[in-house]
Enzyme design. Structure first.
Site, PDB file in Angstrom:
ATOM      1  N   VAL A 150      46.388   7.233 -45.660  1.00 22.55           N
ATOM      2  CA  VAL A 150      45.095   7.102 -44.987  1.00 22.55           C
ATOM      3  C   VAL A 150      43.964   7.532 -45.913  1.00 22.55           C
ATOM      4  O   VAL A 150      42.905   6.900 -45.960  1.00 22.55           O
ATOM      5  CB  VAL A 150      45.078   7.933 -43.685  1.00 22.55           C
ATOM      6  CG1 VAL A 150      43.651   8.062 -43.140  1.00 22.55           C
ATOM      7  CG2 VAL A 150      45.969   7.276 -42.627  1.00 22.55           C
ATOM      8  N   GLU A 151      44.189   8.602 -46.654  1.00 27.35           N
ATOM      9  CA  GLU A 151      43.118   9.132 -47.505  1.00 27.35           C
ATOM     10  C   GLU A 151      42.747   8.198 -48.652  1.00 27.35           C
ATOM     11  O   GLU A 151      41.570   7.911 -48.861  1.00 27.35           O
ATOM     12  CB  GLU A 151      43.522  10.502 -48.067  1.00 27.35           C
ATOM     13  CG  GLU A 151      43.459  11.636 -47.061  1.00 27.35           C
ATOM     14  CD  GLU A 151      42.051  11.925 -46.574  1.00 27.35           C
ATOM     15  OE1 GLU A 151      41.079  11.574 -47.268  1.00 27.35           O
ATOM     16  OE2 GLU A 151      41.919  12.517 -45.489  1.00 27.35           O
ATOM     17  N   THR A 152      43.729   7.763 -49.423  1.00 32.44           N
ATOM     18  CA  THR A 152      43.389   7.029 -50.653  1.00 32.44           C
ATOM     19  C   THR A 152      44.271   5.823 -50.935  1.00 32.44           C
ATOM     20  O   THR A 152      44.264   5.301 -52.043  1.00 32.44           O
ATOM     21  CB  THR A 152      43.478   7.964 -51.876  1.00 32.44           C
ATOM     22  OG1 THR A 152      44.834   8.437 -52.005  1.00 32.44           O
ATOM     23  CG2 THR A 152      42.536   9.142 -51.740  1.00 32.44           C
TER      24      THR A 152
END
Length: 372
Positions: A150-152
């Site tokens: 989700v982050e990167t």
């Protein structure tokens, strides 16, 4: 960077409540529905106004130097090389009041084939590290994989702003229009100080690191204070590298959740229905996403729980995720669900992480069976 949606989450506001972190790994997805992609360098205006000529910037440098016992000239030079980027101030502003939230639309941005397939590759490449982290920290591999995805997108989008510029802009020019401008500017001053401390200790130029518009960096998008408190040198090479060392990334995410009270074996949430004849929805939502109610207390207010949820030990929270003009989605969040929101204060974010991790795990298991 880990946060910002306190009531969204449960009723709908957006992305990271700044306490703003005081314990967030990544800064709030301040735009609530998720961090926007970094603008192209030309559009961002990388040649923003330097802070070297700003009296308030030099005063901050002197303050930090005195508090830390550092050479004031070094701090003045470092902050003086930072540039004020107006686009960053625009990115941290919350959406206009009344902007509808939509869990289904939010989910579709993260639970999609490209991200799931990238997650499978990440899991397969680092399965030994994930298994070791799960054993050492008690945090499921799927949760770690969900966070990094989700982050990167597993390191594919780590941000292209200079961290120094992002933190200086938000420390010295946080937009006054933000409802928590004073508290957030104070928070970013602290993050700027943590960032400079890390660069000074490592002997690296403060102008080199790149990250998000909020100053988060690496595959898990840790804020500088989170790196200082919870990042770990899992590969034992004498330094923490959250951009290239999968071991450090996996270990640091796991350590973060352990530090915030992750309970091994506890589900993150349960399905919940309602007995409309005695439903006290307002009362159930009042604590927001903080687990407060026992199973019996939730049932007494009209919540309907079934199966393993009835045997749950510990408090629960009724979490509401809005779906635009359609009825909201509800779930009974456990203490572990709440722990995930310490990474980013958004129920939408937490559920996206959970569901992406589950989808990747299922795909990995299917691939194993297919290879047998």
């Amino acid at each position: 960077m880990a946060r910002l949606m306190r009531r969204p989450l449960a009723r709908g506001a957006l992305v990271t409540a700044l306490a703003i972190s005081l314990g967030c790994a990544a800064l709030p997805a301040e735009a609530a529905t998720r961090k926007p992609r970094p603008a192209p360098a030309k559009e961002r205006g990388d040649k923003g106004t330097p802070y070297a000529t700003r009296e308030d910037a030099m005063a901050l440098a002197e303050e930090i130097a005195a508090r830390r016992g550092w050479d004031a000239a070094w701090v003045r030079q470092a902050i003086g090389e930072a540039r004020h980027l107006p686009v960053i101030a625009r990115l941290v502003l919350p959406p206009p009041a009344g902007t509808p939230k939509n869990w289904q639309a939010y989910r579709a941005r993260f639970i999609e084939p490209v991200r799931v397939q990238a997650g499978v590759r990440f899991w397969q490449a680092h399965q030994a590290l994930l298994a070791r982290a799960e054993q050492a920290y008690g945090v499921p591999a799927e949760l770690i994989v969900g966070i990094v995805g989700v982050e990167t997108l597993y390191g594919q989008h780590m941000g292209d702003f200079r961290v120094l510029d992002a933190l200086a802009t938000l420390a010295l020019d946080f937009p006054a229009a933000h409802p928590r401008a004073t508290a957030r500017a104070r928070y970013f001053r602290g993050e700027l100080e943590h960032f400079l401390a890390a660069q000074r200790a490592a002997g690296t130029a403060p102008t080199r690191p790149r990250g998000s518009y909020a100053g988060a960096s690496g595959m898990p998008q840790f804020m500088p204070s989170s790196i200082a408190r919870w990042a770990v040198d899992e590969d034992g090479d004498g330094r923490i590298d959250l951009s290239r060392s999968a071991a450090d990334v996996i270990g640091s995410v796991a350590n973060y959740f352990k530090a915030f009270g992750w309970k091994p074996g506890m589900p993150t949430h349960y399905a919940v229905g309602f007995d409309t004849g005695r439903l006290d929805l307002e009362g159930l939502l009042a604590p927001d996403i903080l687990p407060t109610f026992s199973v019996a207390a939730m049932q007494a207010r009209g919540a309907v729980l079934e199966g393993e949820a009835l045997a749950h030990e510990g408090p629960l929270a009724l979490v509401e995720l809005q779906n635009g003009t359609l009825p909201p989605t509800y779930l009974a969040g456990t203490e572990n669900f709440y722990v995930i929101t310490r990474y980013n204060w958004s129920s939408y974010y937490a559920l996206a992480v959970i569901e992406l991790g589950r989808e990747v795990r299922a795909a990995v298991q299917a691939a194993r069976k297919g290879a047998e």
